[in-house]
Structures are given as C-alpha cells and as structure tokens.
Design an enzyme around this catalytic site. Structure first.
Site, PDB file in Angstrom:
ATOM      1  N   SER B 163       1.027  -1.284  -0.135  1.00 37.81           N
ATOM      2  CA  SER B 163      -0.061   0.126   0.097  1.00 37.81           C
ATOM      3  C   SER B 163       0.888   1.278  -0.123  1.00 37.81           C
ATOM      4  O   SER B 163       1.812   1.545  -1.071  1.00 37.81           O
ATOM      5  CB  SER B 163      -1.082   0.049   1.296  1.00 37.81           C
ATOM      6  OG  SER B 163      -1.937   0.685   0.933  1.00 37.81           O
ATOM      7  N   ARG B 232     -12.060   6.914   9.440  1.00 35.51           N
ATOM      8  CA  ARG B 232     -11.261   5.514   9.400  1.00 35.51           C
ATOM      9  C   ARG B 232     -12.418   4.644   9.150  1.00 35.51           C
ATOM     10  O   ARG B 232     -12.071   3.369   8.243  1.00 35.51           O
ATOM     11  CB  ARG B 232     -11.054   5.394  10.798  1.00 35.51           C
ATOM     12  CG  ARG B 232     -10.687   4.002  11.294  1.00 35.51           C
ATOM     13  CD  ARG B 232      -9.452   3.428  10.653  1.00 35.51           C
ATOM     14  NE  ARG B 232      -8.962   2.147  10.983  1.00 35.51           N
ATOM     15  CZ  ARG B 232      -7.910   1.383  10.449  1.00 35.51           C
ATOM     16  NH1 ARG B 232      -7.157   2.063   9.444  1.00 35.51           N
ATOM     17  NH2 ARG B 232      -7.571   0.387  10.867  1.00 35.51           N
ATOM     18  N   ASP B 327      -8.699  -6.646  -4.393  1.00 33.13           N
ATOM     19  CA  ASP B 327      -8.479  -5.553  -4.027  1.00 33.13           C
ATOM     20  C   ASP B 327      -9.016  -4.379  -4.717  1.00 33.13           C
ATOM     21  O   ASP B 327      -8.655  -4.114  -5.956  1.00 33.13           O
ATOM     22  CB  ASP B 327      -6.720  -5.111  -4.216  1.00 33.13           C
ATOM     23  CG  ASP B 327      -6.185  -4.071  -3.415  1.00 33.13           C
ATOM     24  OD1 ASP B 327      -7.107  -2.951  -3.002  1.00 33.13           O
ATOM     25  OD2 ASP B 327      -5.141  -3.926  -3.143  1.00 33.13           O
ATOM     26  N   HIS B 360      -7.881  -5.201  -0.291  1.00 35.12           N
ATOM     27  CA  HIS B 360      -6.636  -4.366  -0.074  1.00 35.12           C
ATOM     28  C   HIS B 360      -6.031  -5.118   1.094  1.00 35.12           C
ATOM     29  O   HIS B 360      -4.579  -5.299   1.224  1.00 35.12           O
ATOM     30  CB  HIS B 360      -6.890  -3.081   0.189  1.00 35.12           C
ATOM     31  CG  HIS B 360      -5.517  -2.118   0.073  1.00 35.12           C
ATOM     32  ND1 HIS B 360      -4.908  -2.112  -0.928  1.00 35.12           N
ATOM     33  CD2 HIS B 360      -5.028  -1.321   1.171  1.00 35.12           C
ATOM     34  CE1 HIS B 360      -3.694  -1.378  -0.734  1.00 35.12           C
ATOM     35  NE2 HIS B 360      -3.972  -0.999   0.442  1.00 35.12           N
ATOM     36  N   ASP B 361      -6.611  -5.549   2.230  1.00 35.74           N
ATOM     37  CA  ASP B 361      -5.869  -5.873   3.523  1.00 35.74           C
ATOM     38  C   ASP B 361      -5.122  -7.348   3.205  1.00 35.74           C
ATOM     39  O   ASP B 361      -4.554  -7.905   4.166  1.00 35.74           O
ATOM     40  CB  ASP B 361      -7.062  -6.095   4.544  1.00 35.74           C
ATOM     41  CG  ASP B 361      -7.132  -4.932   5.693  1.00 35.74           C
ATOM     42  OD1 ASP B 361      -6.253  -4.037   5.361  1.00 35.74           O
ATOM     43  OD2 ASP B 361      -7.945  -4.829   6.476  1.00 35.74           O
TER      44      ASP B 361
END
Lengths: 607, 607
Positions: B163, B232, B327, B360-361
């Site tokens: 990232s 967040r 992602d 993405h994680d």
C-alpha cells in the site's frame, strides 16, 4: 431558446405540476410494519398521459433515494432541468405518455411534498423530526397502492423503478400479485449486503455526529449541513463506477497545474464532491436521509419470507430484471439472485445485464438500452401477445458481419419445430435473437424462454415478446429447476462450448427431453479433406479456418453416441441430415450426414 | 500461556524495542519537495537480526498508512498482539531475521515516534498542527535513506512494503537505483485514481468539519474524534472487499434477531465499524491522517517524470510487483501499469496477482502466498543465481492430477534448447513451473522471462529465481516492447488458444524469432482413426476425449505452413518429430510427424 422550448420538439410532456392528495387520516390511519401508525399522510404526485376507458394503461414509476414525483417535463418555462427520467418518460418514448397513464409519487418519509419527518406532526404542531415513526419499503408501497386506487386504477399495466424504486417494484409484485401485469425492477436488490449497509451507516453517522443535528430538531436552524454533505459524498461515490470517475475527473486539478501543499480541495473530483454535497444540503432533508437509508437497510425479502423463493411464490406479473455491469452498489449478482429465485418458482422473468461503465447511476444514464428494454417489455405487456412471424421484419439474422452460409441454412429449426409437442415448455440455450423460440411460440404455442448473453439479441427478443435471461450457458444453468422444462434445446452450439459435460449434465437435469443439433465432423467431405489433404477441414457446415473458428469441439455422430452411452444418457431419437437436401440420412449416417439432431434424456427419467 | 510465550515457539523475534534517532537538525535540515524544510527530524525505528560483515543483508520494511515501526515481535511480555507483519518477519519466516538485518521506521509525519504534526515545533515550543509542512512520499523516503545510512548500510538487499509502503518501495528503486538489489512493491499504485482520492477527500472533510478539530490545534482537547472515526470507517470499508465483508458480517444483527426501528447501530457491520472508528481515535492522530492521505493523493510518478516509463528508466533493482484479485482500492490493473512500464523499459520484473477474497488487506492476511513470493524472491536476490538443475527436486511437473503421458515426454524441450543461441533473451509464453526457462538459464545462459497465470506455478518459478509475469497470454502480450526478446517460445500451447492470430501477431512483434511447437493433427494415426473410425482422434499426443480436451484447435503442419504463407510469416526452420524416437522426420512430415517445432519470424525483419 430555453431548454423547455427545445424539449417540446423532442417528445417531452411539457409543463407539469405536482399534485397532492390526503390518503390517510384519523378515520383511516396507516398501520406501519413497525407496529406504529400514522393518522395523516399526504402524498405529492405527478401524472402524465390519460387513463383509458378500460383503466388498464396505468404505469407507476417509483423513484430512488433522492428522487421525487417529478419524473418528466418542466415545472416552469425557465426551469434549467427537466424531471429526473425525462429521457425515458414522454410522448413516443419508452414509457410512452401517448399510450400510458404514468403516475409517480414522492415516497413516504420523503421531503418533496409527501408526509415525512420534516412534516408537522398534527398532534404537536411541530415538525416530526426523529419522532417520526421508522417505516419500511412495504409501508412506502402501501401508500402508493392507496394513491393508485385514489386515481381510479385497479390493476397496473406496469410498475417500473430503479434502485430503491426497484425494491418498491418487487414489493408491488409480491404484495399485490393480481394488480400488476408487468414489473420492471432495475439496478436493485432484495437486500443490501454488508458493504452497502456499511456505507449507509457511515453516512448516517456523519449526520448524527454533526453538532447542527440537535437530535433531529434542527428545523429553523442550520441543520447538520456538513454531516449531510459528507453522507451525500459517500453515497455519490457508490453511485459512480471507478471507471466513470476516472473518465470524468482522473487526477485533474481544479484551479492550477501545481499542487498547493495545503488541505483545500484541489483535485477536480474533490471540488465536484464538495459541490454535490453542498447542493444536496440545499434540496434534501437530513432526517429523510436517515429514514430512507434505514428503510433500504431493513429491506430483506429472504429474511421476511424465509427464502427468496418463498417471497416470489405468489408473483403473477411478467417480471423484467435489469442490472448494469459496473454497478458495484447493487451488483449484477444481486439481480441474478432475484432471477434465480423467480426461475426456480417457474415465474416469467426476463433478465438483462446491461454493459455500461456508469455504475449504479447507469439506470439514469443508459437511456438507449434501458429505454429499448422497458419500451419493448411494456408494449408486449400491453398487447398481451407476440407478433406474428410475418410481422417481424428480420426473423433471421441478416447481419453481414456475422452472416455465414451456415446461419442462412438453419434446416435444423424446421426439424426441431416438428419434434416439439404443441403447448409444451421450451428452454432454448443460446437463443440468439429469438428466431427459433418465436417460431415455436407462434406455430407450436409453446411457453418459451431463451438463454442468451448478447445484449442486442436480448433487446430483440424482448421486443418480440420472448422472455430471455442473460446467463452464461457454460456456468449458470444451475439457475433452472430440475425438470422445469419439457424441452431444452441446444442448436448448433455444442461444438462451441468450452465445458461440454457440465452443460449437457445441466440440460438433462432441467429438461424432460433435450434436443441437441451439431455439424457432424465425420461427414465424408471433411473426412476426405483430412485424410487426403492433411488439413483441418473447412466446409459449408464447418466454414472456418482452424485458427479463427468458434467451433472448438470436433464431434462426430459416433463420438456423441459413445459419449451418451458412457454417461448413461438415453438417445430417444437421432436425425442425421444432409443440409441442402433437408433429408434424413438412413444409411451410414456418421459418414453421410452433414449435421445431426439428437433427442436425449437422462436414462430412466419419467417423461 | 501468553501469546508472547507461545510465539517464541513459532519463530518470533521475541521482545523488541522501538529505538529513536535524530537524523536532521539545524546543521543539516531536511529540504522537502514543497520547498519548505524541517530543521529537526527524529525517527522511531526497530531492527531485527544482525547486519553481516559485508553489510549486504539489510531489508527495509515500509509500513502502510496507519502502521508503524513495530513490524514483528512483542513490546511487553503481556502484549496482546505482536507487530503488524509478524507472520512474515521472524526467524525462519519469509523475511528471515536469521539471515537478514530487518529495519522498519515510522514514516515522516506519522504519530508513532517519528516527527510529525503532533510533535512540538522547536521554534514555537507548541505542537506543529497544521503549521507542519505538507510532505510527500519522496520526503518520507529521503528520511528513510538517512536512517539506513545511520545504521551503516550503504546498499539494501531488499525494500518491501504494501500500500503506502509499496509507494515507498517504488520511490526507493527510482531515487536510489544503485542502493537497492530487490524491490518488492505490494498492493500499491503509482498514483491514486479519482475514486481513491474521493474517499480520502471525504475522510479529510469529516475531520475538518468536526467542531473538535479547532483548525488542527486540538492538542490537550478532545480533538476531532467523531470526524476521525468517520474517516477511519470509510477507509476501513475500502480495505475490505465486498466478499470479505459479506462473509464476516452478512446482515447479522448485533444484539437481537429483530429490527429495533431506531437509529442506533444494530447490524453487526455497523457496530464493527463503530469499534474500528473508536479504537482508531485512541491510537492515531487526526493531523497525521490528513498529512499522510494527502501524501498518497499527491503521489503520481507519471506526472512527475512525464510517463511511467521515464519514471522507471533508471531502475536497477530486481522488482517484484504483487496485487490481489479482490483489491478494489489499489487494483491489479494499477499494478499491471507498473509491470507494463517496467517491461517496456526492459527491467527485470516479476508479477503475481494473488487470488484472494480479502481485498486490499490481503497483503496482511495472505501470509502463505505472500510469504512464499517474498521469501523466494529475497533468497534469490541474496544468492544472486538460480539453483542448478540437479538441485531442483522436481524439474518436471509431477502432479498426478495434471500429469499425462504427454507432459512426461516433452522432447520438444531438448530441441528448443538446441535451437537457442547461448546468452540470448527468451520470453516463454505459458511458462508453467519454469522448467524450460530453468534449463535455458542454466545450460544456455539466457536472460529469461516467463508468462504464466497459475499462481502455484508462479511461486515455483520465483523460488527457482526465474522472473515471471502473471499475464493473460491471449489478451495481455501487448505489455512487451517491439523486438524486446531474441526468442519468443510457445511450446505445446498453440492448440489450446482461443485467439490464435492475435497471439502469433504479438509474438512476431515481440520476438526476433519465434519458436512454436504443437502436436500434428495430420499424423497418420489420428488421420486413420478419423478416416476409418469416424471418431475424433485420441492418441498419445492428443490424449483427451473430444468433450474434455484443452486442445481446442486442430492444427496440422500443412495448416500452419499455409497460415504462415497467408500472414506473410517467414518459416526459418521446421522440425517435424516422432515423439518416442526423438528423431526428426524428413519424408512426408505432415503424415509421419507426431509433433513439430517451427521457428518463424515476421518476413523482412532484421535478425
């Protein structure tokens, strides 16, 4: 020349007014799903066109989250924008106001004239705010039903809507099965997934966290402007696709070609979102946003009825489901769930996944395809029959780009027609423009359904009144129930399949009988060509070179017979043919037949 | 038994400490890209393992937006969680602390020990807040370079990060081309698209709109807690995939099985986001969030250098790019752009799109595949050579599930090896586990690159030290430059291609010579089988039944010769063979050869 004046030349309903009607009052209050009730509900609505003498031409349009009753036309001569679906609704358009009586109302809980949290609670004389009862999609539709009755309509020709509007369409078809002839659910879902609930929740959080919200009692004050703007920005991102945002904004900067190195909005997409957020604050009520997103989050047909199948069990309407390839808010997969459940219940359903880069908003933007599908579907619902074969201008594919000697000689169609018992049900796998099904419906009175992926072919089928579902032949036949059709037809498609066994397995499961036609690779001409010339054969029935042929399976009559024997498939009939002669071949079929039709079924199945 | 104690048994670095170093001071200040400078920068960092005597085993790990220097191990014996990449970094793990000296620092502008907006401005004695200068990824990397020098390292063995960390990796490879041997850029991009900027902008908006923000001077006060929590939450949604959210939460309710009909969080996903938002507020600084997201938004290599190709022109490192199928924040397409630009510049690049549902994680969660790729790549970079053929346990495919008589008899490999001039460059289309390239690299000293889509095969190639890119053979060969390889090889793949012409066209464009091998369908055995048996042939070289064969093109030597003539392709060599004999066939090859190798090129091309 104003937009309004220009519009008059282009099939617009012209100047329109929003009307109001009080539909529930103390004498007859609205009982909500939550158990609470509302003893005063006023509804804002618009109508275009005229209700005919038979009162059977009414089309209800249902709006999305931030829409309103103003679907088409202009409110004032100097209006800058027409109603939100002016491309679709108007004289000569898909929802043709010269034929249909079109109705649209602002939803319960909205802020554009229909009773909602910004309305005054008659008991307190103050705006409802958060004391307004939480309501559901069911409640919204109950109010619409009351309006439709109020307008003198008993049964709707059509109910049409996208997104939140599509949920209302589904609810209509379920709740009032005998009051809807055609239900068109566009870019919608039967329940939000976790990601969509998450986006809604963050938006609501932003409103609730805004100091201006004041527990919802902000009337007279500024209100939660920043929170509502943030909620709108989040929503807006989910309505567009990544691709459309990229095309529209990319990384362009608003006022400079250099970075500012501060925290002002500088990318175009930032200033666009700022504008979207700000203009939304001017036209929408924060409390309505809370209530309507909550109604969407709560909607869950499977949970309410035990399963989607049960939810649709009583549906009588002809249903069209439409999704958009780049819609990541209410995805094609979610539309497919509706279609699958409808199919499993034997409902008449048509499905198209429209190819579009515009994301969820595509239902507002892809007016050409959306209009063609809606227009064709409503027309057939209104006429109640398919056109005669002679009425159809081009029953066979005439596109020179794809035309081959072969597609002009579909003699197998005549044979297949003869094989099918009148009045039976037929699933045509790879139905193309619907030629075969059209013939079977007109001449054999079958109940037909096509499976096709080509969008133009699907539109053509819809315009012919032939139900068709946009499914991948190789992977998605699981959508159909066991033994749900008398016949499943695969005509001249076997040789193009990447996955042969799974497709045939599915066909045998779905159909009591399966009809499979294909060119015979062991016909003497290709055989000799191969034997003597040492080249992969090219012929009338196999007209392509080895490197560009869609025919990727070379199958012979013997191969297929052997395959059936191995797989325990019963061959009921075998019709080897020479194409030009249109004659069956009796002697040495594997050598002498150019093509073949097999009628097969799972051995031991009851027919 | 505490997690820490358990971890000691499972290859963990154990108890670690964050250290600090002052890297810039008044005497040597940090000049930022914005033109401003910082005259005091302290950096928090951790190191594991030992720097060897040659000082060539240092691996720099770069963290993502909300990460920190604490990559692995525990700070206290009663810590509940280890460092953020404990699965990857540790003794015996992918980034092996027994072999490598591992360094990770908190980024410039962060809030975990390195100087940032929450630090005290030495000139005013008050926290910087929004007076902290806006910085960029370049600035972050300049600080890291200073740290690495401070630790006595001149050249890094590897730089690894996901990232925002991946952006730092790219920046390292560009800015310090002779200081990085291996650069591993994971789940990253060279520039954010409009949608990602939009999400960042809405998050920043939520912080800036919060009354508690106080223009950034909230130190001592509550701070913009609700705004930061909303930012967040938005970010968190983008780190997960729709699928993973669905699997994790679905529509389950937190505390009840019935709707509450109010605006409290009730879906599990809502309470999860509430928790994520709240716990983030406790551990992260709102100003840092503004600055770091802005640094990401600003990052744009193509704009800075004129094009991505120019950006990578000076890169010397071996590069690995890794993306994840689900992602949608930094998409596989964005990684592909990096790969394409690297390839066009003739850089050594390896690429894998890891199949994962985790969005993405995934770079934090898919420790198995990610570890295998990182570990293999770093090991080869450290050793600087591929293993000998005898060292490799299974040079040929031995998987019984895919093993066929045919794959055991790849005699064409021997022939192809003989055809290739030592020291030349070879692109192997459909390179599988890398057997052919491994042979060519070891025995012919070629510079090789494979194209493959199978993830396990890619991992195997990486472990052998063979560069491979995860591209679709049929549609993505456009990534390679004109004439960029001496040879392009397509061995026993032609007959499986859906699109033949485009692939051969691309091969001829990319390679000075192309080597194409395939089974000859006109070999006398299948010919006779077809002629006499009337069945589609099954043989040693064509061992599949018509309905389940991957061979969808039946091509003969004559067919291919004719194809070449028509397309203006020059046939340089033609080697018809009988598989078992391993002998060339001279007489009647189209009849007598079981397989064939062609060496062809675009007619008239200079070789």
């Amino acid at each position: 020349m104003s937009d309004y004046v220009k519009s008059k030349q282009a099939g617009c309903v012209g100047l329109v007014k929003t009307k109001k009607a009080v539909l529930f009052s103390e004498s007859e209050s609205l009982l909500l799903e939550s158990g609470r009730s509302l003893c005063f509900v006023e509804v804002a609505y618009e109508t275009y066109g005229k209700l005919n003498a038979e009162r059977d031409n009414a089309v209800l349009v249902c709006h999305a989250l931030t829409g309103d009753a103003h679907v088409a036309g202009y409110h004032h001569e100097d209006d800058r924008k027409p109603g939100w679906w002016n491309d679709i609704v108007g004289p000569g358009k898909a929802i043709d106001t010269e034929k249909y009586f079109v109705v649209c109302s602002n939803v319960l809980g909205g802020c554009k004239g229909t009773t909602g949290p910004s309305s005054v609670n008659p008991e307190t004389g103050k705006p409802w705010g958060l004391t307004f009862p939480v309501f559901t999609i069911e409640d919204i539709v109950k109010v619409q039903k009351q309006l439709v009755e109020h307008l003198g309509v008993d049964c709707l020709l059509g109910v049409v809507g996208g997104s939140l509007g599509g949920m209302q369409v589904l609810e209509w078809a379920i709740r009032y099965p005998d009051k809807v002839k055609a239900a068109l659910a566009i870019a919608t879902t039967t329940r939000l997934g976790a990601q969509s609930i998450a986006f809604d929740a963050v938006g609501r959080n932003a409103i609730l966290a805004d100091g201006g919200f004041q527990g919802g009692e902000y009337a007279g004050g500024e209100g939660p402007q920043r929170g509502l703007a943030i909620a709108r920005m989040i929503g807006h991102i989910t309505y567009l696709s990544e691709e459309s945002m990229h095309l529209k904004f990319g990384r362009s900067l608003r006022h400079a070609d250099q970075y500012r190195y501060d925290f002002d909005s500088e990318f175009s997409v930032e200033t666009y979102l700022d504008y979207q957020g700000q203009s939304f604050v001017d036209r929408f009520d924060a409390n309505s946003y809370l209530y309507l997103t909550k109604a969407m989050d709560y909607y869950d047909l499977a949970a309410r009825f035990g399963s989607l199948e049960k939810a649709f069990a009583e549906v009588q309407a002809d249903v069209m489901v439409m999704s958009f390839s780049s819609d990541w808010l209410f995805t094609p997969r979610q539309s497919r769930d509706i279609v699958d459940a409808m199919l499993s219940q034997g409902k008449r359903v048509t499905y198209c996944e429209v190819d579009s880069p515009y994301g969820h908003d595509a239902f507002l933007l892809e007016a050409n395809v959306v209009g063609r599908l809606i227009g064709g579907f409503l027309k057939r619902a209104a006429e109640g029959s398919v056109p005669g074969i002679e009425e159809v201008h081009q029953p066979y594919r005439q596109d020179p780009a794809v035309d081959t000697p072969w597609t002009k000689m579909r003699v197998d169609y005549d044979r297949i027609e003869e094989l099918i018992v009148p009045g039976s049900s037929v699933l045509d796998i790879g139905s193309g423009r619907g030629e075969l099904l059209h013939r079977l419906i007109v001449r054999r009175g079958v109940v037909g359904l096509g499976v096709e992926v080509n969008q133009d072919d699907i539109c053509n089928s819809v315009e012919l009144g032939i139900p068709v579902v946009d499914l991948d032949v190789e992977t998605e036949l699981g959508s159909f129930g066991d033994g749900s059709f008398d016949y499943v037809v695969l005509s001249h498609t076997l040789q193009t399949l990447g996955r042969v066994e799974p497709v045939i397995e599915q066909m045998l499961r779905i159909g009591k009988k399966c009809i499979i036609s294909f060119p015979n690779f062991a016909y003497w001409r290709p055989r000799l060509q191969m034997m003597l010339g040492g080249r992969t054969p090219v012929s009338a029935s196999l007209p392509f070179e080895w490197h560009d042929t869609p025919n990727i399976r070379f199958v012979t009559i013997s191969d297929f017979v052997r395959f059936c024997r191995r797989q325990g498939i019963e061959i009921l009939q075998q019709i080897p043919m020479v194409t030009r002669d249109r004659a069956a071949v009796r002697l040495w079929p594997n050598l002498r037949a150019e093509e073949v039709i097999f009628v097969v079924s799972r051995a031991g199945i009851e027919r």
